[in-house]
Design a protein around this motif. Structure first.
Motif, PDB file in Angstrom:
ATOM      1  N   GLY A 178      -9.850  13.235  -3.026  1.00 48.95           N
ATOM      2  CA  GLY A 178      -8.537  12.601  -3.150  1.00 48.95           C
ATOM      3  C   GLY A 178      -8.567  11.400  -4.082  1.00 48.95           C
ATOM      4  O   GLY A 178      -7.706  11.242  -4.949  1.00 48.95           O
ATOM      5  N   ARG A 179      -9.569  10.552  -3.927  1.00 46.01           N
ATOM      6  CA  ARG A 179      -9.686   9.364  -4.792  1.00 46.01           C
ATOM      7  C   ARG A 179      -9.904   9.791  -6.246  1.00 46.01           C
ATOM      8  O   ARG A 179      -9.324   9.217  -7.159  1.00 46.01           O
ATOM      9  CB  ARG A 179     -10.832   8.458  -4.326  1.00 46.01           C
ATOM     10  N   ALA A 180     -10.751  10.788  -6.459  1.00 46.28           N
ATOM     11  CA  ALA A 180     -10.994  11.264  -7.827  1.00 46.28           C
ATOM     12  C   ALA A 180      -9.724  11.860  -8.419  1.00 46.28           C
ATOM     13  O   ALA A 180      -9.415  11.639  -9.592  1.00 46.28           O
ATOM     14  CB  ALA A 180     -12.120  12.291  -7.826  1.00 46.28           C
ATOM     15  N   ALA A 181      -8.965  12.589  -7.607  1.00 43.09           N
ATOM     16  CA  ALA A 181      -7.719  13.188  -8.091  1.00 43.09           C
ATOM     17  C   ALA A 181      -6.712  12.105  -8.456  1.00 43.09           C
ATOM     18  O   ALA A 181      -6.007  12.218  -9.460  1.00 43.09           O
ATOM     19  CB  ALA A 181      -7.138  14.132  -7.048  1.00 43.09           C
ATOM     20  N   ARG A 183       6.264   7.727  -3.225  1.00 45.15           N
ATOM     21  CA  ARG A 183       6.528   7.493  -4.654  1.00 45.15           C
ATOM     22  C   ARG A 183       5.635   6.369  -5.193  1.00 45.15           C
ATOM     23  O   ARG A 183       4.987   6.512  -6.220  1.00 45.15           O
ATOM     24  CB  ARG A 183       8.001   7.165  -4.875  1.00 45.15           C
ATOM     25  N   GLU A 184       5.591   5.251  -4.472  1.00 49.45           N
ATOM     26  CA  GLU A 184       4.776   4.112  -4.910  1.00 49.45           C
ATOM     27  C   GLU A 184       3.281   4.419  -4.863  1.00 49.45           C
ATOM     28  O   GLU A 184       2.498   3.815  -5.599  1.00 49.45           O
ATOM     29  CB  GLU A 184       5.057   2.870  -4.045  1.00 49.45           C
ATOM     30  N   TYR A 238      -2.608   9.311   1.894  1.00 50.84           N
ATOM     31  CA  TYR A 238      -3.691   8.641   2.620  1.00 50.84           C
ATOM     32  C   TYR A 238      -4.999   8.575   1.851  1.00 50.84           C
ATOM     33  O   TYR A 238      -5.950   7.960   2.332  1.00 50.84           O
ATOM     34  CB  TYR A 238      -3.865   9.264   4.008  1.00 50.84           C
ATOM     35  N   THR A 239      -5.074   9.155   0.667  1.00 50.33           N
ATOM     36  CA  THR A 239      -6.240   8.946  -0.195  1.00 50.33           C
ATOM     37  C   THR A 239      -5.897   8.035  -1.370  1.00 50.33           C
ATOM     38  O   THR A 239      -6.760   7.752  -2.190  1.00 50.33           O
ATOM     39  CB  THR A 239      -6.808  10.281  -0.724  1.00 50.33           C
ATOM     40  N   SER A 240      -4.648   7.576  -1.435  1.00 52.24           N
ATOM     41  CA  SER A 240      -4.255   6.639  -2.495  1.00 52.24           C
ATOM     42  C   SER A 240      -4.668   5.226  -2.098  1.00 52.24           C
ATOM     43  O   SER A 240      -4.895   4.931  -0.927  1.00 52.24           O
ATOM     44  CB  SER A 240      -2.742   6.686  -2.713  1.00 52.24           C
ATOM     45  N   GLU A 241      -4.738   4.357  -3.079  1.00 55.14           N
ATOM     46  CA  GLU A 241      -5.063   2.961  -2.794  1.00 55.14           C
ATOM     47  C   GLU A 241      -4.020   2.343  -1.869  1.00 55.14           C
ATOM     48  O   GLU A 241      -4.347   1.637  -0.921  1.00 55.14           O
ATOM     49  CB  GLU A 241      -5.157   2.158  -4.089  1.00 55.14           C
ATOM     50  N   VAL A 242      -2.750   2.631  -2.141  1.00 54.40           N
ATOM     51  CA  VAL A 242      -1.660   2.117  -1.314  1.00 54.40           C
ATOM     52  C   VAL A 242      -1.801   2.604   0.125  1.00 54.40           C
ATOM     53  O   VAL A 242      -1.711   1.823   1.073  1.00 54.40           O
ATOM     54  CB  VAL A 242      -0.290   2.551  -1.896  1.00 54.40           C
ATOM     55  N   MET A 259      -4.457   3.819   1.710  1.00 51.51           N
ATOM     56  CA  MET A 259      -5.678   3.346   2.361  1.00 51.51           C
ATOM     57  C   MET A 259      -5.613   1.860   2.693  1.00 51.51           C
ATOM     58  O   MET A 259      -5.989   1.454   3.789  1.00 51.51           O
ATOM     59  CB  MET A 259      -6.902   3.616   1.468  1.00 51.51           C
ATOM     60  N   THR A 260      -5.153   1.047   1.755  1.00 43.19           N
ATOM     61  CA  THR A 260      -5.217  -0.401   1.975  1.00 43.19           C
ATOM     62  C   THR A 260      -3.998  -0.961   2.687  1.00 43.19           C
ATOM     63  O   THR A 260      -4.131  -1.736   3.626  1.00 43.19           O
ATOM     64  CB  THR A 260      -5.425  -1.144   0.641  1.00 43.19           C
ATOM     65  N   GLU A 261      -2.796  -0.572   2.264  1.00 39.03           N
ATOM     66  CA  GLU A 261      -1.603  -1.171   2.841  1.00 39.03           C
ATOM     67  C   GLU A 261      -1.158  -0.481   4.123  1.00 39.03           C
ATOM     68  O   GLU A 261      -0.676  -1.136   5.040  1.00 39.03           O
ATOM     69  CB  GLU A 261      -0.471  -1.195   1.813  1.00 39.03           C
ATOM     70  N   GLU A 262      -1.290   0.825   4.201  1.00 37.74           N
ATOM     71  CA  GLU A 262      -0.868   1.543   5.405  1.00 37.74           C
ATOM     72  C   GLU A 262      -1.955   1.506   6.475  1.00 37.74           C
ATOM     73  O   GLU A 262      -1.692   1.207   7.622  1.00 37.74           O
ATOM     74  CB  GLU A 262      -0.516   2.994   5.053  1.00 37.74           C
ATOM     75  N   LEU A 263      -3.189   1.833   6.088  1.00 38.86           N
ATOM     76  CA  LEU A 263      -4.273   1.912   7.061  1.00 38.86           C
ATOM     77  C   LEU A 263      -5.053   0.607   7.208  1.00 38.86           C
ATOM     78  O   LEU A 263      -5.835   0.465   8.132  1.00 38.86           O
ATOM     79  CB  LEU A 263      -5.246   3.035   6.678  1.00 38.86           C
ATOM     80  N   GLY A 264      -4.849  -0.326   6.279  1.00 43.71           N
ATOM     81  CA  GLY A 264      -5.563  -1.600   6.350  1.00 43.71           C
ATOM     82  C   GLY A 264      -7.055  -1.477   6.083  1.00 43.71           C
ATOM     83  O   GLY A 264      -7.846  -2.308   6.512  1.00 43.71           O
ATOM     84  N   TRP A 265      -7.448  -0.458   5.345  1.00 47.97           N
ATOM     85  CA  TRP A 265      -8.858  -0.218   5.051  1.00 47.97           C
ATOM     86  C   TRP A 265      -9.381  -1.243   4.061  1.00 47.97           C
ATOM     87  O   TRP A 265      -8.704  -1.610   3.107  1.00 47.97           O
ATOM     88  CB  TRP A 265      -9.016   1.188   4.474  1.00 47.97           C
TER      89      TRP A 265
END
Length: 192
Positions: free
Chosen positions: A30-33, A70-71, A159-163, A165-171
């Motif tokens: 997902g991250r690579a995609a 979208r974001e 859930y593999t996007s930066e948004v 992972m970081t903003e939704e999941l707080g990773w």
């Protein structure tokens, strides 16, 4: 839900061509995609199909107190994944599904999907979801329904996007803090 639970859920909802991969491998794919998909470029989808795909994705994961699909760049992600991981038959089914969203909107509401109101769009997607659930309940041995495919790709992309992972999941990549030069307490003689 922690990161591993989300990744396990992604493994369970991954597209058929990615089924069986470990959660960690799915996350890496997902991250690579995401890094390979470029916003604003269409690989496989026509511009109209791309607009329908991101509108559907944004209805599945709308913007709330966190960014929506979208974001998170889910539209280009889906286009990239369908082009790179679906075989020719799966690609045709997915593209036909995007076109069917518009066709169903015209039949149900009298207007094209992108010109429909929010309530009309919800009615179109609800109808598709009901059809997909009915086929699944009936045990139909057929390819995955388009609605389930786009929903799975939306979740996977978000859930593999930066948004996601970081903003939704707080990773955070490195949790906690780094304390470099810490004085070590000398052990007591004969003890720990």
């Amino acid at each position: 839900m922690d990161r591993r639970e989300i990744l396990r859920a992604l493994a369970a909802v991954a597209t058929s061509s990615l089924a069986g991969l470990t959660p960690e491998r799915l996350w890496a794919i997902g991250r690579a995609a995401h890094s390979s998909s470029v916003a604003g470029t269409q690989r496989l989808f026509s511009p109209h199909q791309g607009d329908i795909a991101i509108t559907v994705a944004d209805m599945i994961i709308p913007t709330t107190d966190t960014p929506g699909a979208r974001e998170a760049g889910v539209g280009p992600f889906m286009d990239f994944m369908v082009e790179q991981t679906f075989d020719a038959e799966e690609q045709e089914r997915f593209l036909a599904g995007l076109d069917e969203v518009n066709g169903l909107s015209l039949r149900l509401t009298g207007v094209a999907f992108l010109e429909a109101t929010e309530d009309q769009r919800v009615a179109v997607l609800s109808s598709m979801e009901d059809e997909a659930e009915a086929l699944q309940s009936a045990g139909e041995d057929s390819p995955e329904h388009f609605f389930h495919s786009i929903k799975r790709l939306t979740l996977f992309g978000y859930y593999t996007s930066e948004v996601g992972m970081t903003e939704e999941l707080g990773w955070r990549m490195i949790p906690g803090s780094y304390d470099g030069c810490v004085d070590l307490v000398q052990p007591r003689p004969g003890g720990f």
